[in-house]
Scaffold this motif. Structure first.
Motif, PDB file in Angstrom:
ATOM      1  N   ILE A 254       0.822  -1.216   0.000  1.00 25.39           N
ATOM      2  CA  ILE A 254       0.000   0.000   0.000  1.00 25.39           C
ATOM      3  C   ILE A 254       0.855   1.264   0.000  1.00 25.39           C
ATOM      4  CG2 ILE A 254      -1.628   1.343   1.387  1.00 25.39           C
ATOM      5  CD1 ILE A 254      -2.930  -1.272   2.216  1.00 25.39           C
ATOM      6  N   PHE A 255       1.919   1.244   0.781  1.00 30.48           N
ATOM      7  CA  PHE A 255       2.753   2.455   0.912  1.00 30.48           C
ATOM      8  C   PHE A 255       4.074   2.338   0.151  1.00 30.48           C
ATOM      9  CE2 PHE A 255       0.216   2.077   4.876  1.00 30.48           C
ATOM     10  CZ  PHE A 255      -0.569   3.218   4.719  1.00 30.48           C
ATOM     11  N   LYS A 256       4.032   1.578  -0.918  1.00 30.37           N
ATOM     12  CA  LYS A 256       5.240   1.335  -1.703  1.00 30.37           C
ATOM     13  C   LYS A 256       5.930   2.617  -2.143  1.00 30.37           C
ATOM     14  CE  LYS A 256       6.828  -1.206  -5.783  1.00 30.37           C
ATOM     15  NZ  LYS A 256       6.424  -2.092  -6.907  1.00 30.37           N
ATOM     16  N   LYS A 257       5.133   3.606  -2.501  1.00 26.94           N
ATOM     17  CA  LYS A 257       5.705   4.870  -2.986  1.00 26.94           C
ATOM     18  C   LYS A 257       5.687   5.962  -1.920  1.00 26.94           C
ATOM     19  CE  LYS A 257       4.445   3.902  -7.776  1.00 26.94           C
ATOM     20  NZ  LYS A 257       3.714   4.390  -8.988  1.00 26.94           N
ATOM     21  N   ASP A 258       5.350   5.575  -0.690  1.00 23.58           N
ATOM     22  CA  ASP A 258       5.279   6.550   0.412  1.00 23.58           C
ATOM     23  C   ASP A 258       6.373   6.226   1.422  1.00 23.58           C
ATOM     24  OD1 ASP A 258       4.653   8.253   2.470  1.00 23.58           O
ATOM     25  OD2 ASP A 258       2.524   7.691   2.585  1.00 23.58           O
ATOM     26  N   THR A 259       7.578   6.658   1.134  1.00 24.40           N
ATOM     27  CA  THR A 259       8.737   6.341   1.975  1.00 24.40           C
ATOM     28  C   THR A 259       8.560   6.844   3.407  1.00 24.40           C
ATOM     29  OG1 THR A 259      10.190   6.476   0.048  1.00 24.40           O
ATOM     30  CG2 THR A 259      11.241   6.552   2.210  1.00 24.40           C
ATOM     31  N   LEU A 260       7.953   8.017   3.541  1.00 20.09           N
ATOM     32  CA  LEU A 260       7.762   8.595   4.866  1.00 20.09           C
ATOM     33  C   LEU A 260       6.923   7.671   5.747  1.00 20.09           C
ATOM     34  CD1 LEU A 260       8.089  10.917   6.856  1.00 20.09           C
ATOM     35  CD2 LEU A 260       6.058  11.996   5.841  1.00 20.09           C
ATOM     36  N   THR A 261       5.803   7.195   5.206  1.00 18.46           N
ATOM     37  CA  THR A 261       4.931   6.304   5.982  1.00 18.46           C
ATOM     38  C   THR A 261       5.596   4.955   6.239  1.00 18.46           C
ATOM     39  OG1 THR A 261       2.943   7.358   5.086  1.00 18.46           O
ATOM     40  CG2 THR A 261       2.673   5.178   6.056  1.00 18.46           C
ATOM     41  N   LEU A 262       6.310   4.458   5.258  1.00 18.37           N
ATOM     42  CA  LEU A 262       7.034   3.196   5.461  1.00 18.37           C
ATOM     43  C   LEU A 262       8.005   3.315   6.635  1.00 18.37           C
ATOM     44  CD1 LEU A 262       7.904   2.136   1.790  1.00 18.37           C
ATOM     45  CD2 LEU A 262       6.262   1.040   3.325  1.00 18.37           C
ATOM     46  N   ASN A 263       8.681   4.457   6.700  1.00 17.09           N
ATOM     47  CA  ASN A 263       9.623   4.675   7.804  1.00 17.09           C
ATOM     48  C   ASN A 263       8.899   4.855   9.132  1.00 17.09           C
ATOM     49  OD1 ASN A 263      11.857   4.496   6.134  1.00 17.09           O
ATOM     50  ND2 ASN A 263      11.921   6.692   5.716  1.00 17.09           N
ATOM     51  N   ARG A 264       7.772   5.567   9.100  1.00 12.01           N
ATOM     52  CA  ARG A 264       7.000   5.767  10.323  1.00 12.01           C
ATOM     53  C   ARG A 264       6.502   4.438  10.876  1.00 12.01           C
ATOM     54  NH1 ARG A 264       2.053   9.115   9.724  1.00 12.01           N
ATOM     55  NH2 ARG A 264       2.013   8.855  12.001  1.00 12.01           N
TER      56      ARG A 264
ATOM     57  N   THR B 201      -2.499   2.430  14.733  1.00 13.81           N
ATOM     58  CA  THR B 201      -3.752   2.536  15.506  1.00 13.81           C
ATOM     59  C   THR B 201      -4.068   3.972  15.923  1.00 13.81           C
ATOM     60  OG1 THR B 201      -2.539   2.018  17.546  1.00 13.81           O
ATOM     61  CG2 THR B 201      -3.640   0.183  16.421  1.00 13.81           C
ATOM     62  N   THR B 202      -3.157   4.880  15.686  1.00 15.05           N
ATOM     63  CA  THR B 202      -3.401   6.279  16.076  1.00 15.05           C
ATOM     64  C   THR B 202      -3.452   7.220  14.876  1.00 15.05           C
ATOM     65  OG1 THR B 202      -1.010   6.593  16.433  1.00 15.05           O
ATOM     66  CG2 THR B 202      -2.349   6.002  18.349  1.00 15.05           C
ATOM     67  N   ASP B 203      -3.350   6.671  13.682  1.00 13.40           N
ATOM     68  CA  ASP B 203      -3.384   7.513  12.476  1.00 13.40           C
ATOM     69  C   ASP B 203      -4.533   7.073  11.566  1.00 13.40           C
ATOM     70  OD1 ASP B 203      -2.930   8.684   9.917  1.00 13.40           O
ATOM     71  OD2 ASP B 203      -0.803   8.943  10.415  1.00 13.40           O
ATOM     72  N   PRO B 204      -5.636   7.802  11.586  1.00 13.32           N
ATOM     73  CA  PRO B 204      -6.810   7.443  10.779  1.00 13.32           C
ATOM     74  C   PRO B 204      -6.496   7.336   9.287  1.00 13.32           C
ATOM     75  CG  PRO B 204      -7.390   9.086  12.404  1.00 13.32           C
ATOM     76  CD  PRO B 204      -5.901   8.981  12.428  1.00 13.32           C
ATOM     77  N   SER B 205      -5.579   8.171   8.800  1.00 17.78           N
ATOM     78  CA  SER B 205      -5.234   8.149   7.383  1.00 17.78           C
ATOM     79  C   SER B 205      -4.602   6.805   7.003  1.00 17.78           C
ATOM     80  CB  SER B 205      -4.255   9.285   7.074  1.00 17.78           C
ATOM     81  OG  SER B 205      -3.821   9.211   5.730  1.00 17.78           O
ATOM     82  N   ILE B 206      -3.718   6.327   7.847  1.00 19.79           N
ATOM     83  CA  ILE B 206      -3.088   5.031   7.589  1.00 19.79           C
ATOM     84  C   ILE B 206      -4.129   3.923   7.672  1.00 19.79           C
ATOM     85  CG2 ILE B 206      -1.483   3.332   8.540  1.00 19.79           C
ATOM     86  CD1 ILE B 206       0.379   5.606   9.266  1.00 19.79           C
ATOM     87  N   GLN B 207      -5.020   4.024   8.641  1.00 19.82           N
ATOM     88  CA  GLN B 207      -6.057   3.008   8.805  1.00 19.82           C
ATOM     89  C   GLN B 207      -6.965   2.952   7.576  1.00 19.82           C
ATOM     90  OE1 GLN B 207      -8.167   3.373  12.569  1.00 19.82           O
ATOM     91  NE2 GLN B 207      -6.273   3.973  13.604  1.00 19.82           N
TER      92      GLN B 207
ATOM     93  N   LYS C 164      -8.441  -4.796   3.302  1.00 22.74           N
ATOM     94  CA  LYS C 164      -9.104  -5.582   4.336  1.00 22.74           C
ATOM     95  C   LYS C 164      -8.338  -5.695   5.664  1.00 22.74           C
ATOM     96  CE  LYS C 164     -12.384  -6.315   1.412  1.00 22.74           C
ATOM     97  NZ  LYS C 164     -13.662  -5.569   1.518  1.00 22.74           N
ATOM     98  N   ILE C 165      -7.468  -4.757   5.956  1.00 20.08           N
ATOM     99  CA  ILE C 165      -6.867  -4.696   7.292  1.00 20.08           C
ATOM    100  C   ILE C 165      -7.625  -3.604   8.041  1.00 20.08           C
ATOM    101  CG2 ILE C 165      -4.816  -4.209   8.672  1.00 20.08           C
ATOM    102  CD1 ILE C 165      -3.099  -5.259   6.460  1.00 20.08           C
ATOM    103  N   THR C 166      -8.558  -4.020   8.878  1.00 20.92           N
ATOM    104  CA  THR C 166      -9.429  -3.070   9.571  1.00 20.92           C
ATOM    105  C   THR C 166      -8.766  -2.486  10.815  1.00 20.92           C
ATOM    106  OG1 THR C 166     -10.398  -4.776  10.971  1.00 20.92           O
ATOM    107  CG2 THR C 166     -11.424  -4.413   8.813  1.00 20.92           C
ATOM    108  N   ALA C 167      -9.372  -1.419  11.313  1.00 21.55           N
ATOM    109  CA  ALA C 167      -8.883  -0.801  12.544  1.00 21.55           C
ATOM    110  C   ALA C 167      -8.996  -1.795  13.700  1.00 21.55           C
ATOM    111  CB  ALA C 167      -9.682   0.466  12.852  1.00 21.55           C
TER     112      ALA C 167
END
Length: 219
Positions: free
Chosen positions: A95-105, A131-137, A144-147
């Motif tokens: 999902i975050f293949k092109k989002d290096t920032l989120t991958l690192n987070r 679990t604390t970032d709605p955008s990632i959720q 199909k990875i739910t909160a």
């Protein structure tokens, strides 16, 4: 220094039990041993040592079994969390293949640490952030990875930490029981070594009676 033993501890305890029982029940042996200073009162000292050693032996085995069970629970909890996290990690990398920032987070960049503490911290970081970032959720939910699934993984982390804490406590108790058992065996071995040396002298003209004490006699 403890006497070097060629038998197992269980076999040694049984040998000592037979020796200390029969030394008083076989009249010739009892008289010969009493004549050299090993009367009923002295033999009772050996029996007391045997009883204490048997108790520490049983306690040690009991603690060892509890430790093994606790370790198995810990490994099972780690495997369950590892399987869940492994799946979530793979999906996140897609999902975050092109989002290096989120991958690192989420701490999913690079290879997974092998050392337990580093591994667990990596897992904790993933679920703490997710679990604390709605955008990632929202983005994880697309595959199909739910909160709820993310929060359930937090429970698995708690379970893992609980089982590891219990295992380490049982491990310490087992090691302490082993130390106590070894010390009582050392004392008993020394006592019995002298007992057999005295018996050999007392029964010098009746060597075959040593077999009544559990000692094999050649010839």
């Amino acid at each position: 220094m403890a006497t070097k033993r060629t038998k197992s501890e269980a076999e040694t305890l049984e040998l000592y039990r037979i020796s200390l029982e029969n030394v008083g029940k076989q009249p010739t042996i009892a008289a010969s041993m009493a004549g050299i200073g090993y009367d009923a009162a002295t033999i009772s000292e050996g029996k007391a040592l045997l009883k204490k050693t048997r108790q520490t032996f049983d306690i040690n085995r009991f603690e060892a079994r509890k430790t093994a069970a606790a370790y198995a629970d810990f490994l099972a909890a780690k495997a369950t969390l590892g399987k869940t996290y492994g799946y979530h990690r793979k999906i996140s990398k897609i999902i975050f293949k092109k989002d290096t920032l989120t991958l690192n987070r989420l701490a999913v960049s690079g290879s997974m640490p092998k050392a337990y503490i580093a591994w667990l911290e990596t897992v904790k970081t993933f679920y703490r952030v997710s679990t604390t970032d709605p955008s990632i959720q929202d983005k994880l939910a697309r595959l199909k990875i739910t909160a709820d699934a993310l929060h359930s993984a937090q429970t698995l982390i708690n379970r893992l930490e609980t089982t590891r804490t219990f295992y380490l406590r049982k491990k310490g108790e087992s090691q302490n029981a082993t130390k106590t058992k070894n010390k009582t065996f050392e004392n008993l071995d020394k006592w019995m070594a002298e007992f057999y040396a005295v018996a050999k002298i007392a029964l010098e003209d009746k060597p075959q009676l040593m077999e009544s004490l559990g000692k094999l006699v050649k010839g």
